[in-house]
Design a protein around this motif. Structure first.
Motif, short mmCIF file in Angstrom:
data_model
loop_
_atom_site.label_atom_id
_atom_site.label_comp_id
_atom_site.label_asym_id
_atom_site.label_seq_id
_atom_site.Cartn_x
_atom_site.Cartn_y
_atom_site.Cartn_z
N ASP A 20 0.76 -1.24 -0.07
CA ASP A 20 -0.03 -0.02 -0.03
C ASP A 20 1.00 1.38 -0.14
O ASP A 20 0.45 2.29 -0.50
N LEU A 21 2.37 1.19 0.30
CA LEU A 21 3.14 2.37 0.14
C LEU A 21 3.10 2.54 -1.29
O LEU A 21 3.13 3.75 -1.86
N VAL A 22 3.46 1.30 -2.09
CA VAL A 22 3.32 1.58 -3.52
C VAL A 22 2.01 2.21 -4.12
O VAL A 22 2.01 3.06 -5.01
N ALA A 24 -0.12 3.91 -2.74
CA ALA A 24 -0.57 5.33 -2.54
C ALA A 24 0.29 6.35 -2.96
O ALA A 24 -0.09 7.09 -3.23
N ILE A 25 1.65 6.03 -3.10
CA ILE A 25 2.40 6.93 -4.06
C ILE A 25 2.06 7.19 -5.33
O ILE A 25 1.85 8.22 -5.81
N VAL A 26 1.34 6.01 -5.84
CA VAL A 26 0.98 6.09 -7.49
C VAL A 26 -0.65 6.77 -7.34
O VAL A 26 -0.79 7.70 -8.16
N SER A 27 -1.21 6.25 -6.36
CA SER A 27 -2.83 6.90 -6.28
C SER A 27 -2.83 8.65 -5.77
O SER A 27 -3.40 9.37 -6.30
N THR A 28 -1.79 8.75 -5.04
CA THR A 28 -1.60 10.28 -4.44
C THR A 28 -1.14 11.13 -5.34
O THR A 28 -1.40 12.23 -5.55
N TYR A 29 0.28 10.81 -5.90
CA TYR A 29 1.13 11.71 -6.62
C TYR A 29 1.24 11.55 -7.95
O TYR A 29 2.07 12.09 -8.44
N LEU A 30 0.94 10.15 -8.36
CA LEU A 30 1.33 10.22 -10.05
C LEU A 30 0.64 11.14 -10.92
O LEU A 30 1.18 11.61 -11.97
N LEU A 87 8.43 -8.01 -9.48
CA LEU A 87 8.24 -7.29 -10.58
C LEU A 87 7.74 -5.71 -10.51
O LEU A 87 8.17 -5.00 -11.06
N ASN A 88 6.71 -5.83 -9.67
CA ASN A 88 6.03 -4.37 -9.36
C ASN A 88 7.06 -3.52 -8.84
O ASN A 88 6.97 -2.29 -9.27
N ALA A 89 8.13 -3.66 -7.93
CA ALA A 89 8.74 -2.82 -7.29
C ALA A 89 9.99 -2.40 -8.31
O ALA A 89 9.81 -1.23 -8.50
N VAL A 90 10.35 -3.17 -9.40
CA VAL A 90 10.97 -2.83 -10.40
C VAL A 90 10.37 -1.78 -11.38
O VAL A 90 11.16 -0.87 -11.79
N VAL A 91 9.22 -2.16 -11.52
CA VAL A 91 8.47 -1.37 -12.64
C VAL A 91 8.24 0.16 -11.80
O VAL A 91 8.14 1.28 -12.61
N LEU A 92 7.98 0.05 -10.47
CA LEU A 92 7.68 1.31 -9.73
C LEU A 92 8.73 2.21 -9.76
O LEU A 92 8.63 3.43 -10.21
N VAL A 93 10.05 1.88 -9.67
CA VAL A 93 11.17 2.81 -10.02
C VAL A 93 11.04 3.37 -11.22
O VAL A 93 11.75 4.49 -11.12
N PHE A 94 11.20 2.45 -12.11
CA PHE A 94 10.98 3.28 -13.80
C PHE A 94 9.79 4.10 -13.91
O PHE A 94 9.80 5.11 -14.66
N LEU A 95 8.60 3.94 -13.20
CA LEU A 95 7.49 4.72 -13.31
C LEU A 95 7.67 6.29 -12.92
O LEU A 95 7.30 7.16 -13.59
#
Length: 455
Positions: A20-22, A24-30, A87-95
Motif C-alpha cells: 500500500d506504500l506502492v 498510495a504513492i501512485v494514487s496520491t502523487y502520480l 516485478l512491481n517494485a522494479v516497474v515502480l522505480v521506472f514509473l
C-alpha cells in the motif's frame, strides 16, 4: 484448523504495508507528478488511467484464474505474491524516473510503464487478499485477521499523505524529479522486505485438493456472474472506492488552489489517516456490540458528513486548521469502518459462492476487489484529469473562479453522490448478515466434516 498465532497474523498484515506504500504513492502523487513535474497534459493522463483499467477487466480475472489453478508445495498464493512483488517494485522505480525523452516518445514511455505497473500489481495483490478465507473460517478470527492488514495499509497511506511532499523535497534537494525517483526506490525496497516476511511466515490453512478441477476463463466469468452477492458487492465496493479515490486524487489540487495553502494537504491527510486507523481498530469491537450491518451504515454516513463539513469550512474559513482536522477525522473514521466491513464481506462472499455453486474460488472472487480498486482509481483519475481540462486548470498558475468551483465539486460533490449510491445498494441488496450468514457457515462446516469422515 488451529488458531492463528500472533506471528502469523502480523506477518500477514505487514505485507500490506509495502504494497500500500506502492499503491498510495501512485494514487496520491502520480497525477500531479505527470502534470506538474513531467509536463503531460491532464486530459491525456486521465484517459491513460482509464484505458489501462479497460485492459484490467480481462487481466485481473485471468490472474485470479491462474492463482486458483496453481498447485505448488508452497501453496497457491505465496509464489505469486513474491513474483508480483519483485516485478512491481522494479516497474515502480521506472514509473517515477523521467527519461531523457520528449514529445510523443515521453508519452509512450509513461503509458507503457503505467500499464505494466497495473499488470504487475495485480500479480501480487490478488493472491495476497485471497489468502484471508484460506487462513480461517471462524467469524471472529476472520474479522480480526481482516482488520490487521487494513491497519498496516492505512498506516502506509498516512505516511504517504502526511510526509510525502516533505520527503520528496528533502530527497530531491529542490529537484522534484530526483525527489520522486529516490522516494519510489525506497518504497520498492520496503515493499520487497514486507512481502518476504509474509511469504516466509504465513501458510494457508485450507488446502486445495490436488485433484481439483482446473478453472477455465469462461468458467471464471461464469463464477462471477452467478454469485449474486458478488455482483452486489461489486456495486458497494466500486461506490466506496470512488468516494475515497476521487477525493484523494483531487485533495492535493484542492488544498493547493482552493484553500491557497498546499501544506494543509499534509495536515488534513495526517488527521484523516489516524482516524481511518482508529476506525479499523474499532471495527471488530463495534461489530460485537451492534452488529456488522449497523457498523457498515455508520461507516457510510460518516464520509457524507465529513465532506459537508469540508465544503462549509472551504467557504467560511478555508485555512482554519481545526475545521479541516474535524472534516478529515469524520470522513476517514467512516472509511476505516467501511474498509473493515468490505474486507470481511468479501471473505463471506467466497463462502456464499461455495455454498451456492459448490466451488471455492478465493482468487477469482478476490480478483474482483483488485479490479474494482483499480477501476475506481482509473475513473477518479479520468474525472480529475478531464475535469481539470474542462474547468480551465493551468498548472502552477492562479486558478479562475470556474476552476475553483469545479475543484470543489470534484472534491465534495461527486464523492457524496457515490456514498449515497453505495449505501442504497447495501441496504436493499446485500443479505450476508445475521442468521442467514450463520446458516451458510454451519452448512459448509457440516459438509467439510462429512468429507473428512468419508476420507
Amino acid at each position: 484448523m488451529g488458531k492463528l498465532t500472533f506471528k502469523e497474523k502480523y506477518s500477514y498484515g505487514i505485507g500490506a504495508l509495502g504494497k500500500d506504500l506502492v499503491y498510495a504513492i501512485v494514487s496520491t502523487y502520480l497525477m500531479i507528478y505527470f502534470t506538474d513535474v513531467v509536463g503531460l497534459k491532464p486530459a491525456f493522463v486521465g484517459t491513460l488511467f482509464l484505458a489501462a483499467r479497460l485492459w484490467d477487466t480481462i487481466n485481473d480475472p485471468m490472474m485470479g484464474m491462474i492463482v486458483d489453478n496453481t498447485r505448488t508445495k508452497w501453496g497457491k498464493f505465496r509464489p505469486w505474491i513474491f513474483i508480483g512483488t519483485v516485478l512491481n517494485a522494479v516497474v515502480l522505480v521506472f514509473l517515477f524516473r523521467k527519461p531523457d525523452l520528449e514529445g510523443t516518445s515521453l508519452y509512450v514511455y509513461f503509458s507503457v510503464m503505467y500499464i505494466l505497473w497495473g499488470m504487475t500489481y495485480t500479480i501480487m495483490d490478488i493472491p495476497y487478499w485471497s489468502m484471508i478465507p484460506a487462513l480461517s473460517r471462524n467469524k471472529e478470527e476472520r474479522e480480526e485477521v481482516s482488520v490487521i492488514p487494513r491497519i498496516f495499509a492505512s498506516t502506509a497511506w498516512l505516511i504517504i499523505g502526511a510526509l510525502g511532499i516533505w520527503i520528496v523535497k528533502v530527497l530531491g534537494g529542490g529537484d522534484a524529479v530526483r525527489g520522486y525517483g529516490k522516494f519510489a526506490f525506497i518504497i520498492a525496497i520496503i515493499f520487497v522486505i514486507s512481502s518476504l516476511i509474509t511469504c516466509i511466515n504465513v501458510k494457508e490453512r485450507t488446502e486445495t485438493p490436488k485433484n481439483a478441477e482446473k478453472v477455465t476463463f469462461k468458467q471464471t466469468l461464469n463464477i462471477i456472474r452467478r454469485n449474486d452477492q458478488l455482483v452486489v458487492f461489486i456495486g458497494i465496493v466500486l461506490g466506496m472506492n470512488l468516494v475515497m479515490q476521487i477525493s484523494g486524487g483531487t485533495a492535493i489540487y484542492y488544498f493547493k488552489y482552493v484553500t491557497g495553502d498546499e501544506n494543509l494537504f499534509s495536515f488534513f491527510t495526517t488527521f484523516a489517516g489516524l482516524a481511518e486507523i482508529a476506525g479499523l481498530m474499532l471495527y471488530p469491537i463495534l461489530t460485537k456490540k451492534i452488529g456488522r450491518e449497523t457498523v457498515f451504515k455508520i461507516g457510510g454516513i460518516l464520509p457524507i458528513v465529513g465532506f459537508i463539513l469540508l465544503l462549509v469550512a472551504g467557504y467560511i474559513a478555508p485555512q482554519n486548521i481545526v475545521y479541516i482536522a474535524i472534516s478529515g477525522i469524520v470522513l476517514k473514521l467512516g472509511s476505516g469502518l467501511l474498509l473493515g466491513s468490505t474486507t470481511v464481506m468479501l471473505a463471506d462472499v467466497v463462502d456464499y459462492g461455495q455454498f451456492k455453486l459448490g466451488t471455492r474460488n478465493e482468487s477469482i472472487v478476490f480478483s474482483v476487489q483488485t479490479l474494482l480498486v483499480k477501476c475506481a482509481s482509473a475513473v477518479s483519475g479520468w474525472l480529475v484529469g478531464v475535469g481539470l481540462d474542462m474547468v480551465g486548470y493551468v498548472a502552477g498558475a492562479e486558478q479562475t473562479a470556474m476552476t475553483i468551483l469545479g475543484l470543489r465539486f470534484l472534491m465534495v460533490g461527486v464523492p457524496i453522490i457515490s456514498a449515497i449510491v453505495m449505501c442504497t445498494i447495501y441496504v436493499f441488496k446485500y443479505k450476508l448478515n445475521g442468521e442467514y450468514h450463520d446458516n451458510i457457515l454451519k452448512s459448509l462446516s457440516n459438509k467439510e466434516s462429512e468429507l473428512n469422515m468419508a476420507e
